[in-house]
Design a protein around this motif. Structure first.
Motif: not given
Length: 88
Positions: A30-32, A53-55, A57-60, A65-72
């Motif tokens: 939603s932030q994205i 704020t989007a960055i 939430s992505i970092d969180k 471990g909800i998404i992979h680091q490269n994806t973030g």
């Protein structure tokens, strides 16, 4: 359904974790989308604020471990590029 007590506990734990992860992932998406909407309306100041704020939430999500680091990193990079193109 599992019969063993420990297996039943694992099913419950996994269900709670999945629910929490889906909530956090939905919030991140939603932030994205909010940033992309501001980019589409060419609102650079608000897009910059929403980008931060989007960055966060992505970092969180990456940290949990909800998404992979490269994806973030890819998502953050693409959003930042779009916001920076507004100023050009």
């Amino acid at each position: 359904m599992a019969n063993i007590k420990s297996a039943i506990k694992r099913v419950e734990t996994n269900s709670k974790k999945r629910s929490n992860n889906n909530t956090k992932k939905t919030e991140m998406r939603s932030q994205i989308k909010h940033v992309e909407k501001l980019i589409a309306s060419k609102d650079k100041e608000n897009a910059n604020a929403a980008l931060q704020t989007a960055i966060k939430s992505i970092d969180k999500a990456v940290q949990k471990g909800i998404i992979h680091q490269n994806t973030g990193n890819r998502q953050k990079s693409r959003l930042a590029q779009k916001v920076n193109q507004l100023g050009a």
